[in-house]
Scaffold this active site. Structure first.
Site, mmCIF file in Angstrom:
data_model
loop_
_atom_site.group_PDB
_atom_site.id
_atom_site.type_symbol
_atom_site.label_atom_id
_atom_site.label_comp_id
_atom_site.label_asym_id
_atom_site.label_seq_id
_atom_site.Cartn_x
_atom_site.Cartn_y
_atom_site.Cartn_z
ATOM 1 N N CYS A 263 0.790 -1.238 0.012
ATOM 2 C CA CYS A 263 0.187 -0.040 -0.096
ATOM 3 C C CYS A 263 0.791 1.266 -0.007
ATOM 4 C CB CYS A 263 -0.968 0.184 1.095
ATOM 5 S SG CYS A 263 -2.136 -1.200 1.074
HETATM 6 N N1 LIG Z 1 -3.268 -5.365 1.763
HETATM 7 C C1 LIG Z 1 -3.650 -4.522 2.611
HETATM 8 O O1 LIG Z 1 -3.087 -4.399 3.605
HETATM 9 C C2 LIG Z 1 -4.795 -3.307 2.451
HETATM 10 C C3 LIG Z 1 -5.185 -2.502 3.413
HETATM 11 C C4 LIG Z 1 -6.001 -1.468 3.061
HETATM 12 C C5 LIG Z 1 -6.434 -1.307 2.141
HETATM 13 N N2 LIG Z 1 -6.092 -2.122 0.955
HETATM 14 C C6 LIG Z 1 -6.525 -1.967 -0.437
HETATM 15 O O2 LIG Z 1 -7.538 -2.864 -0.764
HETATM 16 C C7 LIG Z 1 -7.302 -3.281 -2.118
HETATM 17 C C8 LIG Z 1 -7.185 -4.646 -2.132
HETATM 18 O O3 LIG Z 1 -5.866 -5.085 -1.794
HETATM 19 P P1 LIG Z 1 -5.313 -6.393 -1.424
HETATM 20 O O4 LIG Z 1 -4.030 -6.350 -0.939
HETATM 21 O O5 LIG Z 1 -6.348 -7.104 -0.845
HETATM 22 O O6 LIG Z 1 -5.421 -7.049 -2.886
HETATM 23 P P2 LIG Z 1 -5.110 -8.502 -3.439
HETATM 24 O O7 LIG Z 1 -4.068 -8.353 -4.569
HETATM 25 O O8 LIG Z 1 -4.413 -9.214 -2.333
HETATM 26 O O9 LIG Z 1 -6.269 -8.929 -3.879
HETATM 27 C C9 LIG Z 1 -7.165 -8.676 -4.860
HETATM 28 C C10 LIG Z 1 -7.948 -9.749 -5.167
HETATM 29 O O10 LIG Z 1 -8.904 -9.295 -6.347
HETATM 30 C C11 LIG Z 1 -9.365 -10.339 -7.316
HETATM 31 N N3 LIG Z 1 -9.666 -9.744 -8.411
HETATM 32 C C12 LIG Z 1 -9.141 -8.946 -9.485
HETATM 33 N N4 LIG Z 1 -9.836 -8.717 -10.440
HETATM 34 C C13 LIG Z 1 -11.379 -9.174 -10.196
HETATM 35 C C14 LIG Z 1 -12.511 -9.318 -10.698
HETATM 36 N N5 LIG Z 1 -12.813 -8.362 -11.695
HETATM 37 N N6 LIG Z 1 -13.422 -9.762 -10.073
HETATM 38 C C15 LIG Z 1 -13.245 -10.599 -8.729
HETATM 39 N N7 LIG Z 1 -12.017 -10.685 -8.215
HETATM 40 C C16 LIG Z 1 -11.091 -9.808 -8.920
HETATM 41 C C17 LIG Z 1 -7.522 -10.826 -7.582
HETATM 42 O O11 LIG Z 1 -7.702 -12.143 -8.218
HETATM 43 C C18 LIG Z 1 -7.299 -10.963 -6.005
HETATM 44 O O12 LIG Z 1 -7.448 -12.104 -5.375
HETATM 45 C C19 LIG Z 1 -6.483 -2.464 -2.585
HETATM 46 O O13 LIG Z 1 -6.924 -1.364 -3.343
HETATM 47 C C20 LIG Z 1 -5.465 -2.124 -1.681
HETATM 48 O O14 LIG Z 1 -5.023 -0.664 -1.840
HETATM 49 C C21 LIG Z 1 -5.226 -3.229 1.129
#
Ligand SMILES: NC(=O)c1ccc[n+]([C@@H]2O[C@H](COP(=O)([O-])OP(=O)(O)OC[C@H]3O[C@@H](n4cnc5c(N)ncnc54)[C@H](O)[C@@H]3O)[C@@H](O)[C@H]2O)c1
Length: 439
Positions: A263
């Site tokens: 992030c």
């Molecule tokens: N990881 C963190 O600690 C954290 C904390 C707060 C906010 N965020 C935010 O949350 C969001 C997600 O982060 P993350 O780390 O969980 O991402 P990630 O990459 O771990 O997960 C994203 C998931 O979305 C799926 N995906 C992609 N396109 C898709 C679609 N069209 N339909 C269904 N599924 C789909 C992917 O296959 C993947 O499993 C980001 O915007 C990130 O900035 C992350």
């Protein structure tokens, strides 16, 4: 069903709310349903298993099932484009698929944007794609809210169960009140403070939060780099003292190799790019990022102080994940340090309790990986501590002495007591020469 989606889904299900996780990655759905959580997060696997058993958590790649639910949280990734700006392609695809799935639904459906997106995305891209593909209007049959997520990897489940706040950005009363109702059901009498605002403000809260935390890290690393030049000074003392001032606070004042994770860097890049497009250059944020980038080379400079040239030297990197208790290596400082080491001709052997598979995918055969810390240390000329895993923290000076060719240690996480390592060649970020000298 990534880090945010799966942890949120498991948390909802653990409190009796029927939840379906949807991911385009079919294998992921299968893993959640039958096997093991597809990512490492404390408490997650047990919670997932119990919820699946009680039929409170389901997982699929079939988005049409969203029509049978009341609320959909968008938790897809929002990576960076090559110029640093936010890549909204996953948001667009997921929103379009969701809209199609909802087009024949009768009755109200609430869509919640939990992914981190730049201000204006919920009311712009998401609203447009959703209305077009569902042929419905936001505000009547469809509700739309921004609800940024603040959980931290490594403590994601705990954070999801006990957040310090909930931020809801909405344009209309109904969507805000439906989402609050859901959270009231989830948290019961322990509902945290709820900040109600516009979608744009909610979106900016998330960036402001990450920018502040990352800036605090670059700030203390700057002080650490100064402290290192002063005999008898340890940045830990400085951090402890300034942290007692309630205006500053003790959190996020731990000097180290620089921030990492999925992030901070990407959100900073998105915010800088967004701001520059609005004709404002956020100087402070660019400096925070640059300081962070340089911090990895400071770690390597400490190794060179101990070893001289690193060419052909065997360097054990202990810890790869961007912090302990996660297998995530996205933007991890360890990767930046390894890249510097490789450029200097070092031979790198790495150990991490959880992140080896992800590292192998990223660095392929550029490094050797060891099964445990002791075998990583075997025959090494230098050890660099990159992650504060308990398995690494509990190593003693005698372990380094027994296994290494030359016990040179760079403690980039400051996890050891320098006094216990006094007989070894030990350097730590933010520790000036001869600390402990009595004046
Ligand atoms: N990881 C963190 O600690 C954290 C904390 C707060 C906010 N965020 C935010 O949350 C969001 C997600 O982060 P993350 O780390 O969980 O991402 P990630 O990459 O771990 O997960 C994203 C998931 O979305 C799926 N995906 C992609 N396109 C898709 C679609 N069209 N339909 C269904 N599924 C789909 C992917 O296959 C993947 O499993 C980001 O915007 C990130 O900035 C992350």
């Amino acid at each position: 069903m990534g880090y945010v989606g799966l942890c949120t889904a498991a948390a909802f299900a653990s409190r009796g709310i029927r939840t379906i996780g949807i991911d385009i990655d079919e294998g992921r759905g299968e893993q959640i349903h039958r096997g093991k959580a597809p990512l490492h997060e404390p408490q997650l696997n047990t919670m997932r298993k119990n919820a699946v058993k009680k039929k409170l958590l389901d997982a699929t790649s079939e988005i049409s099932v969203a029509a049978n639910t009341n609320t959909t949280f968008l938790t897809v990734g929002t990576p960076s484009q090559p110029d640093g700006s936010i890549d909204l392609s996953h948001i667009k695809n997921a929103t379009e698929d969701l809209g199609n799935a909802l087009s024949d639904k009768s009755g109200y459906h609430l869509v919640v944007v939990k992914s981190t997106v730049v201000p204006g995305t919920t009311n712009g891209t998401v609203k447009r794609f959703l209305e077009q593909s569902s042929r419905k209007t936001i505000g009547s049959e469809l509700g739309l809210c921004s609800n940024p997520e603040f959980l931290k990897e490594g403590t994601a489940i705990d954070d999801a169960l006990h957040p310090d706040k909930i931020v809801i950005g909405s344009n209309d009363k109904r969507s805000a009140s439906e989402l609050t109702k859901l959270y009231r059901r989830f948290y019961g009498s322990k509902l945290p403070p709820v900040i109600m605002t516009s979608p744009e403000a909610a979106e900016l809260v998330k960036y402001a939060s990450n920018a502040f935390l990352a800036t605090k890290v670059s700030f203390i690393n700057t002080i650490a780099n100064i402290a290192e030049q002063i005999p008898g000074v340890d940045v830990g003392t400085i951090a402890e003292a300034i942290g007692l001032d309630p205006r500053i606070g003790p959190q996020f004042l731990k000097a180290g190799p620089g921030y990492g994770g999925s992030c901070f860097h990407k959100d900073f890049q998105a915010l800088i790019n967004y701001s520059q497009n609005k004709n404002y250059d956020p100087l402070l944020f660019r400096a925070t990022e640059e300081t962070n980038e340089q911090q990895a080379s400071r770690v390597v400079v400490l190794a060179e102080k101990l070893l001289g040239s690193l060419s052909s030297k065997r360097v054990a990197v202990l810890g790869l994940s961007f912090k302990k208790d996660t297998d995530d290596i996205r933007e991890a400082a360890s990767i930046r340090v390894i890249n510097h080491l490789k450029k200097k001709g070092a031979q790198v052997v790495a150990y991490d309790p959880m992140a080896i598979p992800n590292t192998k995918k990223k660095l392929l055969d550029q490094i050797d990986c060891a099964e445990n810390a002791h075998s990583a240390l075997k025959g090494a000329d230098c050890a660099i501590i990159m992650t504060e895993w308990n398995q690494i923290r509990k190593l003693k000076a005698k372990d380094f002495q027994a296994y290494m060719k030359n016990p040179n240690i760079v403690d980039a996480r400051r996890i050891y007591n320098p006094e216990e390592f006094s007989g070894l060649n030990y350097l730590s970020i933010g520790l000036g020469p001869s600390t402990g000298t009595k004046y």
